[in-house]
Scaffold this active site. Structure first.
Site, mmCIF file in Angstrom:
data_model
loop_
_atom_site.group_PDB
_atom_site.id
_atom_site.type_symbol
_atom_site.label_atom_id
_atom_site.label_comp_id
_atom_site.label_asym_id
_atom_site.label_seq_id
_atom_site.Cartn_x
_atom_site.Cartn_y
_atom_site.Cartn_z
ATOM 1 N N GLY A 30 -26.150 -43.335 51.380
ATOM 2 C CA GLY A 30 -27.795 -42.856 51.830
ATOM 3 C C GLY A 30 -28.846 -43.294 51.138
ATOM 4 O O GLY A 30 -29.884 -43.511 51.447
ATOM 5 N N GLU A 73 -10.357 -48.288 54.166
ATOM 6 C CA GLU A 73 -10.500 -47.511 52.922
ATOM 7 C C GLU A 73 -9.047 -47.439 52.080
ATOM 8 O O GLU A 73 -8.987 -47.210 50.948
ATOM 9 C CB GLU A 73 -11.157 -46.443 52.911
ATOM 10 C CG GLU A 73 -10.619 -45.121 53.782
ATOM 11 C CD GLU A 73 -11.544 -44.195 54.283
ATOM 12 O OE1 GLU A 73 -12.809 -44.513 54.219
ATOM 13 O OE2 GLU A 73 -11.282 -43.149 54.822
ATOM 14 N N TYR A 85 -27.858 -32.174 53.221
ATOM 15 C CA TYR A 85 -28.886 -32.929 52.633
ATOM 16 C C TYR A 85 -28.435 -33.543 51.311
ATOM 17 O O TYR A 85 -28.692 -33.857 50.212
ATOM 18 C CB TYR A 85 -29.887 -31.969 51.969
ATOM 19 C CG TYR A 85 -31.373 -32.654 51.953
ATOM 20 C CD1 TYR A 85 -32.125 -33.079 53.045
ATOM 21 C CD2 TYR A 85 -31.999 -32.838 50.938
ATOM 22 C CE1 TYR A 85 -33.208 -33.649 52.941
ATOM 23 C CE2 TYR A 85 -33.087 -33.238 50.659
ATOM 24 C CZ TYR A 85 -33.759 -33.838 51.779
ATOM 25 O OH TYR A 85 -35.020 -34.568 51.632
ATOM 26 N N GLY A 86 -26.981 -34.195 51.661
ATOM 27 C CA GLY A 86 -26.327 -34.996 50.718
ATOM 28 C C GLY A 86 -26.806 -36.533 50.910
ATOM 29 O O GLY A 86 -27.653 -36.777 51.120
ATOM 30 N N HIS A 139 -19.821 -40.393 61.452
ATOM 31 C CA HIS A 139 -18.435 -40.824 61.243
ATOM 32 C C HIS A 139 -17.688 -40.182 62.322
ATOM 33 O O HIS A 139 -17.833 -39.004 62.652
ATOM 34 C CB HIS A 139 -17.914 -40.360 59.851
ATOM 35 C CG HIS A 139 -16.433 -40.807 59.378
ATOM 36 N ND1 HIS A 139 -15.787 -41.732 59.847
ATOM 37 C CD2 HIS A 139 -15.618 -40.063 59.166
ATOM 38 C CE1 HIS A 139 -14.442 -41.872 59.774
ATOM 39 N NE2 HIS A 139 -14.239 -40.830 59.078
ATOM 40 N N GLN A 155 -26.180 -38.974 53.174
ATOM 41 C CA GLN A 155 -26.571 -39.301 54.481
ATOM 42 C C GLN A 155 -27.788 -38.266 54.789
ATOM 43 O O GLN A 155 -28.891 -38.657 55.205
ATOM 44 C CB GLN A 155 -25.567 -39.524 55.648
ATOM 45 C CG GLN A 155 -24.333 -40.537 55.189
ATOM 46 C CD GLN A 155 -25.273 -41.915 55.357
ATOM 47 O OE1 GLN A 155 -25.839 -42.034 56.260
ATOM 48 N NE2 GLN A 155 -24.786 -42.873 54.624
HETATM 49 P P1 NAD Z 1 -22.259 -35.494 51.192
HETATM 50 O O1 NAD Z 1 -21.194 -34.760 50.366
HETATM 51 O O2 NAD Z 1 -23.268 -36.413 50.305
HETATM 52 O O3 NAD Z 1 -23.676 -34.372 51.539
HETATM 53 C C1 NAD Z 1 -22.849 -33.082 52.099
HETATM 54 C C2 NAD Z 1 -23.914 -32.048 52.264
HETATM 55 O O4 NAD Z 1 -23.823 -31.010 53.086
HETATM 56 C C3 NAD Z 1 -24.515 -31.513 50.995
HETATM 57 O O5 NAD Z 1 -26.209 -31.517 51.045
HETATM 58 C C4 NAD Z 1 -24.084 -30.181 50.865
HETATM 59 O O6 NAD Z 1 -24.922 -29.186 50.377
HETATM 60 C C5 NAD Z 1 -24.290 -29.720 52.534
HETATM 61 N N1 NAD Z 1 -23.278 -28.896 52.805
HETATM 62 C C6 NAD Z 1 -21.919 -28.420 52.083
HETATM 63 N N2 NAD Z 1 -21.367 -27.469 52.713
HETATM 64 C C7 NAD Z 1 -22.282 -27.062 53.762
HETATM 65 C C8 NAD Z 1 -22.408 -25.896 54.760
HETATM 66 N N3 NAD Z 1 -21.313 -25.065 54.926
HETATM 67 N N4 NAD Z 1 -23.272 -25.748 55.452
HETATM 68 C C9 NAD Z 1 -24.490 -26.636 55.255
HETATM 69 N N5 NAD Z 1 -24.384 -27.733 54.712
HETATM 70 C C10 NAD Z 1 -23.302 -27.787 53.778
HETATM 71 O O7 NAD Z 1 -21.873 -35.845 52.466
HETATM 72 P P2 NAD Z 1 -22.195 -37.548 53.107
HETATM 73 O O8 NAD Z 1 -21.334 -38.362 52.229
HETATM 74 O O9 NAD Z 1 -23.616 -37.724 53.459
HETATM 75 O O10 NAD Z 1 -21.301 -37.473 54.280
HETATM 76 C C11 NAD Z 1 -21.946 -36.842 55.581
HETATM 77 C C12 NAD Z 1 -21.372 -37.640 56.723
HETATM 78 O O11 NAD Z 1 -21.989 -39.036 56.691
HETATM 79 C C13 NAD Z 1 -19.854 -37.697 56.768
HETATM 80 O O12 NAD Z 1 -19.531 -37.498 58.128
HETATM 81 C C14 NAD Z 1 -19.405 -39.036 56.408
HETATM 82 O O13 NAD Z 1 -18.258 -39.540 56.651
HETATM 83 C C15 NAD Z 1 -20.803 -39.750 56.851
HETATM 84 N N6 NAD Z 1 -21.072 -41.127 56.111
HETATM 85 C C16 NAD Z 1 -21.208 -41.149 54.720
HETATM 86 C C17 NAD Z 1 -21.536 -42.292 54.078
HETATM 87 C C18 NAD Z 1 -21.689 -42.513 52.790
HETATM 88 O O14 NAD Z 1 -21.686 -43.310 52.068
HETATM 89 N N7 NAD Z 1 -21.728 -41.198 52.033
HETATM 90 C C19 NAD Z 1 -21.500 -43.544 54.910
HETATM 91 C C20 NAD Z 1 -21.432 -43.457 56.106
HETATM 92 C C21 NAD Z 1 -21.080 -42.366 56.774
HETATM 93 MG MG MG Z 2 -16.237 -46.127 55.399
#
Ligand code: NAD
Ligand code: MG
Length: 338
Positions: free
Chosen positions: A138, A199, A30-31, A112, A33
């Site tokens: 997100g 990147e 729940y981060g 990703h 994305q």
């Molecule tokens: P984030 O770091 O923002 O969120 C991670 C979430 O996972 C948090 O809510 C955390 O509490 C939870 N978490 C951590 N460990 C855990 C566990 N063991 N079990 C269950 N939940 C757990 O991540 P993000 O940036 O949203 O990235 C998620 C995916 O989206 C990745 O594959 C990333 O490459 C992809 N992505 C991210 C973006 C971006 O801009 N952030 C853009 C496109 C794609």
């Molecule tokens: Mg990228």
């Protein structure tokens, strides 16, 4: 769909949310994305369950947003589509935990391609493997949805075991609001390799090294840190904004003829053949898995090089002078967040 591009780009007319309205989607994490996917899907009429650890600090946020929450293994077992939105480095461990509850006919959905492309997750037979990767953080995905605007995204199907994978991925993208803007067809390989190269060579690595090298050249030449900061870092945003809005010509048209002549003639001498060869090496390391292996080993070792490089950057005087100068125009923080 429009056919004026080299790859298909889908819009609202190509997708039908009804394709997944009888399914349950588990959103793991729940981060950045995760919170946006979960809320956009739920507002689009999809049954959503958020998967978080018992100890997760995000649990109360997801519950406050009106969503059902359970542990990742329980959520994944209940769901038909499992959207894996925990950090890339912990996805393999999370997959091990949820694998017993995943059945043939289910879908593993990613944002990703790293773990699938580099074989860090090997989904069991009969499972569809898809990607919808919004091209924004997100919070913008969520804000665009609530403002009736769209967010561009990438779509890829790594494995279509059911024959429904492509249509379901499009439905998922539409439920996020992405087909309003355009959903670009790609592959896990292309998304992963271009993302890592971009990147490293251009966006994060390339631009920071360009800025720091310019800053150090001016400071070493006897100019003040403040002048070097403004010239090499602060003004970067203005230039990028112009290119974002109208391509390189919008930028060239806005700067002075002197800047244009100097930029067009000296630029290629800075980013010269040697830099291009370095870029080709970085791309080769992405393509043959060298970078992925290094990053996986770095994580297994507790990230020693990551910590050391990060500390060196943090201690660079461009950070110190920058923080003091930005404090003088702190209203820029608010403007930048709009
Ligand atoms: P984030 O770091 O923002 O969120 C991670 C979430 O996972 C948090 O809510 C955390 O509490 C939870 N978490 C951590 N460990 C855990 C566990 N063991 N079990 C269950 N939940 C757990 O991540 P993000 O940036 O949203 O990235 C998620 C995916 O989206 C990745 O594959 C990333 O490459 C992809 N992505 C991210 C973006 C971006 O801009 N952030 C853009 C496109 C794609
Ligand atoms: Mg990228």
């Amino acid at each position: 769909m429009t056919d004026e591009f080299t790859t298909p780009i889908y819009n609202d007319d190509d997708a039908d949310v009804a394709q997944i309205t009888d399914k349950t989607v588990a959103v793991l994490g729940y981060g950045s994305q995760g919170h946006a996917h979960a809320q956009n899907l739920a507002d689009s009429g999809i049954d959503v369950i958020v998967g978080l650890r018992e100890s997760s600090s995000s649990r109360s946020a997801a519950e406050a947003d009106g969503l059902r929450v359970d542990t990742p293994d329980v959520a994944a077992a209940e769901a038909d589509i499992i959207s894996v939105l925990v950090p890339d480095t912990i996805q393999p461990a999370v997959y091990e935990a949820i694998a017993p509850g995943i059945e043939p006919g289910d879908t593993l959905q990613f944002a990703h391609g790293f773990n699938i492309h580099y074989n860090q997750i090997n989904p069991k037979a009969g499972v569809d493997v898809t990607m919808i990767a919004p091209k924004t953080p997100g919070h913008l995905l969520r804000r665009n949805y609530t403002n009736d605007e769209g967010t561009p995204a990438l779509l890829a199907v790594e494995r279509d075991a059911t024959g429904e994978a492509h249509a379901e991925a499009l439905a998922y993208a539409k439920a996020l609001g992405c087909t309003r803007a355009g959903v670009v067809e790609t592959t896990f390989q292309e998304e992963t390799e271009t993302d890592l190269f971009g990147e490293q060579a251009v966006l994060c690595g390339g631009i920071v090294e360009l800025i720091v090298a310019g800053y150090e050249t001016l400071v070493d030449g006897g100019y003040s840190q403040e002048m070097a900061y403004f010239e090499c870092l602060n003004e970067m945003k203005l230039i990028i904004d112009l290119m974002y809005e109208g391509g390189t010509m919008a930028m060239w048209n806005s700067v002075s003829d002197t800047a244009e002549f100097g930029g067009l003639t000296v630029g290629p001498e800075i980013i010269d053949e040697g830099v291009r060869e370095n870029m080709e090496e970085a791309l080769a390391d992405v393509q043959d898995g060298t970078f992925a292996r290094d990053w996986i080993l770095e994580n297994q070792a507790g990230r020693p090089e990551y910590a050391q490089r990060r500390a060196a950057m943090q201690n660079h005087d461009i950070e110190d002078v920058g923080a003091r100068l930005r404090a003088l125009f702190s209203w820029a923080d608010d403007a930048g967040a709009q």
